[in-house]
Design a protein around this motif. Sequence first.
Motif, PDB file in Angstrom:
ATOM      1  N   GLU A 157       0.458  -0.679  21.989  1.00 39.44           N
ATOM      2  CA  GLU A 157       0.981   0.395  21.130  1.00 39.44           C
ATOM      3  C   GLU A 157       0.530   0.228  19.680  1.00 39.44           C
ATOM      4  OE1 GLU A 157       5.172   0.480  21.446  1.00 39.44           O
ATOM      5  OE2 GLU A 157       5.186   1.005  23.600  1.00 39.44           O
ATOM      6  N   LEU A 158       0.347  -1.028  19.263  1.00 37.48           N
ATOM      7  CA  LEU A 158      -0.059  -1.308  17.881  1.00 37.48           C
ATOM      8  C   LEU A 158      -1.570  -1.463  17.737  1.00 37.48           C
ATOM      9  CD1 LEU A 158       2.757  -3.885  17.068  1.00 37.48           C
ATOM     10  CD2 LEU A 158       2.622  -1.530  16.255  1.00 37.48           C
ATOM     11  N   GLY A 159      -2.317  -1.195  18.826  1.00 41.93           N
ATOM     12  CA  GLY A 159      -3.775  -1.304  18.764  1.00 41.93           C
ATOM     13  C   GLY A 159      -4.302  -2.700  18.981  1.00 41.93           C
ATOM     14  N   GLY A 160      -3.489  -3.567  19.613  1.00 44.42           N
ATOM     15  CA  GLY A 160      -3.916  -4.942  19.835  1.00 44.42           C
ATOM     16  C   GLY A 160      -3.998  -5.289  21.306  1.00 44.42           C
ATOM     17  N   HIS A 161      -3.876  -6.584  21.622  1.00 48.36           N
ATOM     18  CA  HIS A 161      -3.974  -7.015  23.011  1.00 48.36           C
ATOM     19  C   HIS A 161      -3.214  -8.326  23.208  1.00 48.36           C
ATOM     20  CE1 HIS A 161      -7.302  -9.193  21.036  1.00 48.36           C
ATOM     21  NE2 HIS A 161      -7.004 -10.154  21.898  1.00 48.36           N
ATOM     22  N   LEU A 162      -2.928  -8.633  24.448  1.00 53.67           N
ATOM     23  CA  LEU A 162      -2.261  -9.875  24.847  1.00 53.67           C
ATOM     24  C   LEU A 162      -3.155 -10.615  25.824  1.00 53.67           C
ATOM     25  CD1 LEU A 162       0.380 -11.672  25.079  1.00 53.67           C
ATOM     26  CD2 LEU A 162       0.890 -10.308  27.110  1.00 53.67           C
ATOM     27  N   ALA A 188      -8.164  -8.276   8.708  1.00 55.45           N
ATOM     28  CA  ALA A 188      -8.277  -7.338   9.828  1.00 55.45           C
ATOM     29  C   ALA A 188      -7.232  -7.557  10.915  1.00 55.45           C
ATOM     30  CB  ALA A 188      -9.674  -7.424  10.440  1.00 55.45           C
ATOM     31  N   TRP A 189      -6.845  -8.822  11.181  1.00 56.84           N
ATOM     32  CA  TRP A 189      -6.035  -9.096  12.368  1.00 56.84           C
ATOM     33  C   TRP A 189      -4.878 -10.035  12.048  1.00 56.84           C
ATOM     34  CZ3 TRP A 189      -7.028  -6.152  16.443  1.00 56.84           C
ATOM     35  CH2 TRP A 189      -8.315  -5.616  16.581  1.00 56.84           C
ATOM     36  N   PHE A 190      -3.814  -9.860  12.817  1.00 53.36           N
ATOM     37  CA  PHE A 190      -2.693 -10.805  12.840  1.00 53.36           C
ATOM     38  C   PHE A 190      -2.660 -11.418  14.241  1.00 53.36           C
ATOM     39  CE2 PHE A 190       1.616 -11.787  14.190  1.00 53.36           C
ATOM     40  CZ  PHE A 190       2.059 -12.606  13.167  1.00 53.36           C
ATOM     41  N   ARG A 191      -2.591 -12.758  14.289  1.00 53.16           N
ATOM     42  CA  ARG A 191      -2.664 -13.447  15.579  1.00 53.16           C
ATOM     43  C   ARG A 191      -1.454 -14.369  15.735  1.00 53.16           C
ATOM     44  NH1 ARG A 191      -7.296 -14.230  18.343  1.00 53.16           N
ATOM     45  NH2 ARG A 191      -8.420 -13.751  16.409  1.00 53.16           N
ATOM     46  N   LEU A 192      -0.769 -14.244  16.878  1.00 48.94           N
ATOM     47  CA  LEU A 192       0.338 -15.129  17.240  1.00 48.94           C
ATOM     48  C   LEU A 192      -0.047 -15.871  18.508  1.00 48.94           C
ATOM     49  CD1 LEU A 192       3.323 -16.130  17.130  1.00 48.94           C
ATOM     50  CD2 LEU A 192       3.920 -14.094  18.468  1.00 48.94           C
ATOM     51  N   ARG A 193       0.006 -17.198  18.444  1.00 46.22           N
ATOM     52  CA  ARG A 193      -0.293 -18.019  19.627  1.00 46.22           C
ATOM     53  C   ARG A 193       0.884 -18.954  19.883  1.00 46.22           C
ATOM     54  NH1 ARG A 193      -5.428 -21.357  19.237  1.00 46.22           N
ATOM     55  NH2 ARG A 193      -5.540 -21.158  21.487  1.00 46.22           N
ATOM     56  N   ASN A 230       5.936  -6.147  28.995  1.00 41.61           N
ATOM     57  CA  ASN A 230       6.460  -5.587  27.756  1.00 41.61           C
ATOM     58  C   ASN A 230       5.650  -6.055  26.544  1.00 41.61           C
ATOM     59  OD1 ASN A 230       8.458  -4.196  29.057  1.00 41.61           O
ATOM     60  ND2 ASN A 230      10.042  -5.758  28.713  1.00 41.61           N
ATOM     61  N   LEU A 231       5.288  -7.355  26.529  1.00 43.63           N
ATOM     62  CA  LEU A 231       4.514  -7.882  25.409  1.00 43.63           C
ATOM     63  C   LEU A 231       3.136  -7.223  25.347  1.00 43.63           C
ATOM     64  CD1 LEU A 231       5.355 -11.705  25.576  1.00 43.63           C
ATOM     65  CD2 LEU A 231       6.548  -9.869  24.389  1.00 43.63           C
ATOM     66  N   ARG A 232       2.541  -7.019  26.512  1.00 43.69           N
ATOM     67  CA  ARG A 232       1.229  -6.367  26.557  1.00 43.69           C
ATOM     68  C   ARG A 232       1.348  -4.914  26.063  1.00 43.69           C
ATOM     69  NH1 ARG A 232       0.059  -8.301  30.836  1.00 43.69           N
ATOM     70  NH2 ARG A 232      -1.516  -9.848  30.260  1.00 43.69           N
ATOM     71  N   THR A 265      -1.124 -20.991  27.216  1.00 40.36           N
ATOM     72  CA  THR A 265      -1.353 -20.452  25.875  1.00 40.36           C
ATOM     73  C   THR A 265      -1.205 -18.939  25.928  1.00 40.36           C
ATOM     74  OG1 THR A 265      -2.873 -22.226  25.260  1.00 40.36           O
ATOM     75  CG2 THR A 265      -2.999 -20.186  23.981  1.00 40.36           C
ATOM     76  N   LEU A 266      -0.293 -18.415  25.130  1.00 39.20           N
ATOM     77  CA  LEU A 266      -0.101 -16.970  24.993  1.00 39.20           C
ATOM     78  C   LEU A 266      -0.655 -16.554  23.632  1.00 39.20           C
ATOM     79  CD1 LEU A 266       2.925 -14.791  25.874  1.00 39.20           C
ATOM     80  CD2 LEU A 266       2.085 -14.762  23.528  1.00 39.20           C
ATOM     81  N   GLU A 267      -1.555 -15.578  23.639  1.00 38.07           N
ATOM     82  CA  GLU A 267      -2.160 -15.099  22.394  1.00 38.07           C
ATOM     83  C   GLU A 267      -1.917 -13.600  22.266  1.00 38.07           C
ATOM     84  OE1 GLU A 267      -6.036 -16.560  20.430  1.00 38.07           O
ATOM     85  OE2 GLU A 267      -6.645 -14.833  21.627  1.00 38.07           O
ATOM     86  N   TRP A 268      -1.253 -13.203  21.181  1.00 37.64           N
ATOM     87  CA  TRP A 268      -0.866 -11.807  20.927  1.00 37.64           C
ATOM     88  C   TRP A 268      -1.516 -11.389  19.615  1.00 37.64           C
ATOM     89  CZ3 TRP A 268       2.610  -9.119  17.524  1.00 37.64           C
ATOM     90  CH2 TRP A 268       3.088  -7.887  18.005  1.00 37.64           C
TER      91      TRP A 268
END
Length: 522
Positions: free
Chosen positions: A497-502, A464-469, A490-492, A513-516
């Motif tokens: 735009e892709l249906g995710g969150h920052l 379901a999800w791709f996570r970058l930390r 910009n990251l947010r 910690t940055l989680e995208w």
Amino acid sequence: MDVELPLEARALLDAVVAIGSDLDLRGVLSRIVETACELTGAEYGVLGIVDEQGRFTELVPNATGAEAFRHIKQMPQGHGLLGLVPRERRTIRVDHVEDHPAHSHSMPGKHPPIDSFLGAPVLVRDEAFGHLYLGNKRGGATFTTTDQALVEALAQAAAVMIDNARTYEQVEWRRRWLATSAEIGNDPTRPARVHEVLDELVESLRELCSARVVAAVWQENQLMEVRAASGEHDLVTAMVDDLGDELRGVAETGTPRRIPVSPGVATIVVPVPTRLAGTGVIVVEHARETPSLRGVMLELAAVSGVQLGLILDREQALRDRAQLLVAKDRDRIARDLHDLVIQRLFATGMQLQGGRGLDVLELRSRVDGAIGDLDIAIKELRAAIFELGAGPVKPLLEEVRSLLSEYAVVLGFQPVLRISGQVDRALTSEANTHALTTLREALSNVARHAEARSVVVEMSATSAWFRLRVIDDGVGFDPHTAPSGHGSSNLRSRAAELGGHLQVTSAPGAGTTLEWVIPAIG
């Protein structure tokens, strides 16, 4: 004819039978101590287990001793009478401890007072497994020569039983390892299954070895890549930092290594031998070793490394085969272009060139034929272009590794990469570009503002999800008072735009910690 045995001999035989009925090593040790106390009338009894250097690793007391020693939170150091038994490797019997020249007055403050003393080594195949200590014969009496003979006989019989129990413990541990290996090795051929195998392997090894952390670590140039880990995140990161040289050494030499940590605890590093899948190791950090399992853990962890290497090599071979098939298909398309399209265009050009001297009607007929041939050539070209597509695209992981190597120069250290799941198959090519841009921006922020000494980049993918930390140990900041930078906006926006969150988590002095997170393609 019935033989009437002396009371002590009958008690000893009964004790040996009772001890021999238990195959669990801990149960055998407890029974030995309780039996020794019963046979001799000792108030306190303890069996001190030692490692190969003779250091005490564990104490097995009798019930009375357990209550008395519960508040003593330290292992004996082998001073005084406790050390005299292993040094002389014989039974020591003392009527009054304070009168003996080897008596040490450095006992812990909460240690119960000991007057009479009886100690005997427990030797398994002429190797010291431990030492049996008895204190304070009940009624204020002293231990007798009969007590000494009983304890010596019990120690000899106990050595055989301990050896049997150790063998049973090894066999049982091997059985559990084989059962786990068989379950892990069930159909590892599917690509998605290989990542599950990694996760299952580190989890099962951590449970089997009672370890603090188990990780599969790969070395790509200077990049340490954690492909699977079981244990607390902070401990995994610290382990890679602390053991970096040892991990590289085992990966380069292919020689398993056992690193003693403390009595009864060791870290095991074994290579993952592969021909196609790169250089890797399995780390079992702070494994709890019993004397029975001291060599077995290293041996079977090494076998797990070989097993994993075969699985990874097979997966890489399947990938290489798929790429080879693509290359062969491209060769076929190139051959068809040369043999069909180019030859057709050449023939059409020759037809037109030869029509210069023809009259109008013949020339018109020849031009019409050339136009038909060109239409066919165009269709063949379109078909070839469709098959070729946009050309080969680098996998996301390859791009990420290149990016981390690039930023190692900027940061002044090499970031650690952790991956979980089918990262390369989780996103479209457009989403891959967004993920790489996000990672680049995050690393740039760390380099500009964080003053960090280490960075961990985590990428994980589910159905379901791709996570970058991106996690750093820098100075941090207060998210409520810090201005929102253009980069994070910009990251947010990219994630939205892709249906995710920052999400950015930080505090002064606690790193950032940055989680995208964005949806996977399924």
